[in-house]
Write an enzyme that holds these catalytic residues in place. Structure first.
Site, PDB file in Angstrom:
ATOM      1  N   SER A  10       1.035  -0.951  -0.415  1.00 17.17           N
ATOM      2  CA  SER A  10      -0.256  -0.198   0.197  1.00 17.17           C
ATOM      3  C   SER A  10       0.894   0.873  -0.197  1.00 17.17           C
ATOM      4  O   SER A  10       1.930   1.632   1.507  1.00 17.17           O
ATOM      5  CB  SER A  10      -0.826   0.026   0.753  1.00 17.17           C
ATOM      6  OG  SER A  10      -1.290   1.585   1.213  1.00 17.17           O
ATOM      7  N   HIS A  35      -0.976  -2.217  -4.063  1.00 21.59           N
ATOM      8  CA  HIS A  35      -2.277  -1.429  -3.451  1.00 21.59           C
ATOM      9  C   HIS A  35      -2.696   0.164  -3.785  1.00 21.59           C
ATOM     10  O   HIS A  35      -1.905   0.692  -2.915  1.00 21.59           O
ATOM     11  CB  HIS A  35      -1.899  -2.065  -2.171  1.00 21.59           C
ATOM     12  CG  HIS A  35      -3.699  -1.915  -1.414  1.00 21.59           C
ATOM     13  ND1 HIS A  35      -4.852  -3.272  -1.194  1.00 21.59           N
ATOM     14  CD2 HIS A  35      -4.616  -0.780  -0.470  1.00 21.59           C
ATOM     15  CE1 HIS A  35      -5.854  -2.066  -1.018  1.00 21.59           C
ATOM     16  NE2 HIS A  35      -5.300  -1.277  -0.246  1.00 21.59           N
ATOM     17  N   ASP A  37      -4.969   3.105  -2.671  1.00 23.99           N
ATOM     18  CA  ASP A  37      -5.539   3.743  -1.906  1.00 23.99           C
ATOM     19  C   ASP A  37      -6.701   5.169  -2.528  1.00 23.99           C
ATOM     20  O   ASP A  37      -6.075   5.836  -2.268  1.00 23.99           O
ATOM     21  CB  ASP A  37      -5.274   3.898   0.240  1.00 23.99           C
ATOM     22  CG  ASP A  37      -4.606   2.430   0.289  1.00 23.99           C
ATOM     23  OD1 ASP A  37      -3.980   2.578   1.257  1.00 23.99           O
ATOM     24  OD2 ASP A  37      -5.940   1.623   0.398  1.00 23.99           O
ATOM     25  N   MET A  39      -9.464   7.878  -1.748  1.00 26.80           N
ATOM     26  CA  MET A  39     -10.335   8.012  -0.433  1.00 26.80           C
ATOM     27  C   MET A  39     -11.424   9.588  -1.306  1.00 26.80           C
ATOM     28  O   MET A  39     -10.029  10.314  -1.777  1.00 26.80           O
ATOM     29  CB  MET A  39      -9.714   8.128   0.582  1.00 26.80           C
ATOM     30  CG  MET A  39      -9.528   6.943   1.400  1.00 26.80           C
ATOM     31  SD  MET A  39      -7.985   7.822   2.559  1.00 26.80           S
ATOM     32  CE  MET A  39      -6.901   5.734   3.324  1.00 26.80           C
ATOM     33  N   HIS A  68      -7.875   0.415  -4.646  1.00 24.00           N
ATOM     34  CA  HIS A  68      -8.767  -0.186  -3.506  1.00 24.00           C
ATOM     35  C   HIS A  68      -9.680   0.978  -2.755  1.00 24.00           C
ATOM     36  O   HIS A  68      -9.281   2.479  -2.224  1.00 24.00           O
ATOM     37  CB  HIS A  68      -8.387  -0.735  -1.847  1.00 24.00           C
ATOM     38  CG  HIS A  68      -8.946  -0.022  -0.976  1.00 24.00           C
ATOM     39  ND1 HIS A  68      -8.715  -0.145   0.537  1.00 24.00           N
ATOM     40  CD2 HIS A  68     -10.576  -0.445  -0.513  1.00 24.00           C
ATOM     41  CE1 HIS A  68      -9.422  -0.786   1.618  1.00 24.00           C
ATOM     42  NE2 HIS A  68     -10.136  -0.561   0.654  1.00 24.00           N
ATOM     43  N   MET A  70     -12.069   3.956  -1.417  1.00 28.14           N
ATOM     44  CA  MET A  70     -13.027   3.538   0.059  1.00 28.14           C
ATOM     45  C   MET A  70     -13.891   5.122  -0.380  1.00 28.14           C
ATOM     46  O   MET A  70     -13.339   5.879  -0.429  1.00 28.14           O
ATOM     47  CB  MET A  70     -12.016   4.508   0.484  1.00 28.14           C
ATOM     48  CG  MET A  70     -11.480   2.578   1.495  1.00 28.14           C
ATOM     49  SD  MET A  70      -9.634   3.122   2.230  1.00 28.14           S
ATOM     50  CE  MET A  70      -8.517   2.954   0.762  1.00 28.14           C
ATOM     51  N   MET A 139     -11.399  -5.981   6.003  1.00 29.48           N
ATOM     52  CA  MET A 139     -10.732  -4.538   6.633  1.00 29.48           C
ATOM     53  C   MET A 139     -10.118  -5.016   7.924  1.00 29.48           C
ATOM     54  O   MET A 139     -11.266  -4.921   9.107  1.00 29.48           O
ATOM     55  CB  MET A 139     -11.498  -2.881   6.050  1.00 29.48           C
ATOM     56  CG  MET A 139     -11.277  -3.046   4.899  1.00 29.48           C
ATOM     57  SD  MET A 139     -10.240  -2.407   4.706  1.00 29.48           S
ATOM     58  CE  MET A 139      -9.710  -1.595   5.200  1.00 29.48           C
ATOM     59  N   GLY A 144      -9.174   5.256   6.387  1.00 24.88           N
ATOM     60  CA  GLY A 144      -9.018   6.038   6.485  1.00 24.88           C
ATOM     61  C   GLY A 144      -7.358   6.528   6.082  1.00 24.88           C
ATOM     62  O   GLY A 144      -7.772   7.664   6.075  1.00 24.88           O
ATOM     63  N   ASP A 177      -6.204  -6.205   5.203  1.00 27.40           N
ATOM     64  CA  ASP A 177      -6.046  -4.453   4.753  1.00 27.40           C
ATOM     65  C   ASP A 177      -6.042  -3.809   6.202  1.00 27.40           C
ATOM     66  O   ASP A 177      -6.754  -3.365   6.496  1.00 27.40           O
ATOM     67  CB  ASP A 177      -6.979  -4.216   4.442  1.00 27.40           C
ATOM     68  CG  ASP A 177      -6.112  -2.376   3.488  1.00 27.40           C
ATOM     69  OD1 ASP A 177      -6.729  -1.979   2.722  1.00 27.40           O
ATOM     70  OD2 ASP A 177      -5.107  -2.280   3.702  1.00 27.40           O
ATOM     71  N   GLY A 178      -4.924  -3.141   6.248  1.00 27.58           N
ATOM     72  CA  GLY A 178      -4.438  -2.334   7.591  1.00 27.58           C
ATOM     73  C   GLY A 178      -3.845  -3.248   9.052  1.00 27.58           C
ATOM     74  O   GLY A 178      -4.450  -3.977   9.792  1.00 27.58           O
TER      75      GLY A 178
HETATM   76  C1  DX5 Z   1      -6.614   2.090   5.240  1.00 27.89           C
HETATM   77  C2  DX5 Z   1      -6.136   1.686   3.368  1.00 27.89           C
HETATM   78  C3  DX5 Z   1      -4.535   0.609   3.847  1.00 27.89           C
HETATM   79  C4  DX5 Z   1      -3.490   1.709   3.909  1.00 27.89           C
HETATM   80  C5  DX5 Z   1      -2.292  -0.235   4.879  1.00 27.89           C
HETATM   81  O1  DX5 Z   1      -7.329   2.497   4.910  1.00 27.89           O
HETATM   82  O2  DX5 Z   1      -7.300   0.671   3.265  1.00 27.89           O
HETATM   83  O3  DX5 Z   1      -4.206   0.462   2.965  1.00 27.89           O
HETATM   84  O4  DX5 Z   1      -3.049   1.956   3.735  1.00 27.89           O
HETATM   85  O5  DX5 Z   1      -1.481   0.357   5.987  1.00 27.89           O
HETATM   86  P1  DX5 Z   1      -1.311  -0.053   7.351  1.00 27.89           P
HETATM   87  O6  DX5 Z   1       0.190  -1.360   6.834  1.00 27.89           O
HETATM   88  O7  DX5 Z   1      -0.337   1.291   7.720  1.00 27.89           O
HETATM   89  O8  DX5 Z   1      -1.990  -0.052   8.006  1.00 27.89           O
HETATM   90 ZN    ZN Z   2      -6.195  -0.074   1.023  1.00 28.29          ZN
END
Ligand code: DX5
Ligand code: ZN
Length: 233
Positions: A10, A35, A37, A39, A68, A70, A139, A144, A177-178
């Site tokens: 990510s 990956h 992210d 948002m 991904h 969101m 998740m 976020g 993820d997370g």
């Molecule tokens: C959070 C994201 C994740 C995040 C993962 O909303 O969807 O992909 O970037 O980062 P780490 O591994 O630092 O939790």
């Molecule tokens: Zn993610």
């Protein structure tokens, strides 16, 4: 479940001033996918990247791009993330649009659909779509931000989804993820996570990522070996 962990980088906590180089750094480090992210400041309280950034960094690596989303309205953006070079487009079951229609749109764009669910969302919410997706993203943080702690309470739900997928004999890998790092990746993999997304665990270390990626892989496998050994004795 194949026991070979798939490590997905990510880039949310990477250096955004040099995003292409950061993608290359992960690829050179041996990860299996990137990956991304996305948002919208509405579905989650943060704003990150759009299709224009995805297409700008697409030439940095041939690795699969997992976008991904969101965002509240994935139906309006699926095509644009497809055109930008995403290979797998993951949207949230909690989004406003009809999930079946979003999957249709991603498939029409010639890409692979994935669906994600938040920690508080019940497993049953994704049951209607398991036959239609190429990745189920569980998740283990509230979406976020990067760098949040892993929510271990989600693991029983992950295992229940793994069992449901096995019961239906579907080739759907589960992503986690997370908060995935050297301390948590073993439990996540042992519970059924095959695609393990790591952000700060990768990018909080400077320089060559090869060693970090290798350490994450062996930490994932170590737990499975431990459990397998426990079962035998
Ligand atoms: C959070 C994201 C994740 C995040 C993962 O909303 O969807 O992909 O970037 O980062 P780490 O591994 O630092 O939790
Ligand atoms: Zn993610």
């Amino acid at each position: 479940m194949s026991h070979e962990p798939h490590i997905s980088a990510s880039i949310l906590t990477a250096d955004f001033a040099r995003l292409g180089d950061e993608v290359r750094r992960a690829a050179d480090g041996g990860v299996d996918s990137i990956h991304l992210d996305v948002m919208d400041g509405h579905f989650v309280d943060n704003l990150t990247i759009g299709p224009v950034v995805v297409s700008a960094i697409r030439p940095a690596s041939d690795l699969p791009f997992h976008s991904h989303l969101m965002i509240t309205n994935p139906l309006a953006y699926a095509d644009r993330f497809a055109d930008a070079g995403s290979d797998l487009i993951i949207f949230h079951v909690e989004a406003d649009d009809d999930a079946g229609a979003v999957i249709d749109a991603i498939e029409r764009a010639g890409k692979r659909p994935g669906i994600a669910l938040n920690p508080e969302t019940a497993a049953e919410a994704v049951h209607p779509y398991l036959e239609r997706i190429d990745l189920l993203l569980v998740m283990t943080v509230h979406p976020g931000w990067g760098g949040q702690p892993f929510i271990g309470e989600v693991l029983p739900k992950l295992s229940a989804l793994r069992d449901e997928i096995a019961r239906r004999n579907l080739p759907v890998p589960i992503g986690v993820d997370g908060g995935v790092n050297l301390d948590t990746i073993g439990r996540a993999h042992a519970a059924g996570g095959e695609v393990l997304v790591a952000g700060s665990a990768l990018y909080s270390t400077g320089g060559d990522l090869t060693r970090t990626v290798a350490e994450l892989r062996s930490a994932a496998l170590a737990r499975v070996d431990m459990d397998t050994h426990a079962e035998r004795t």
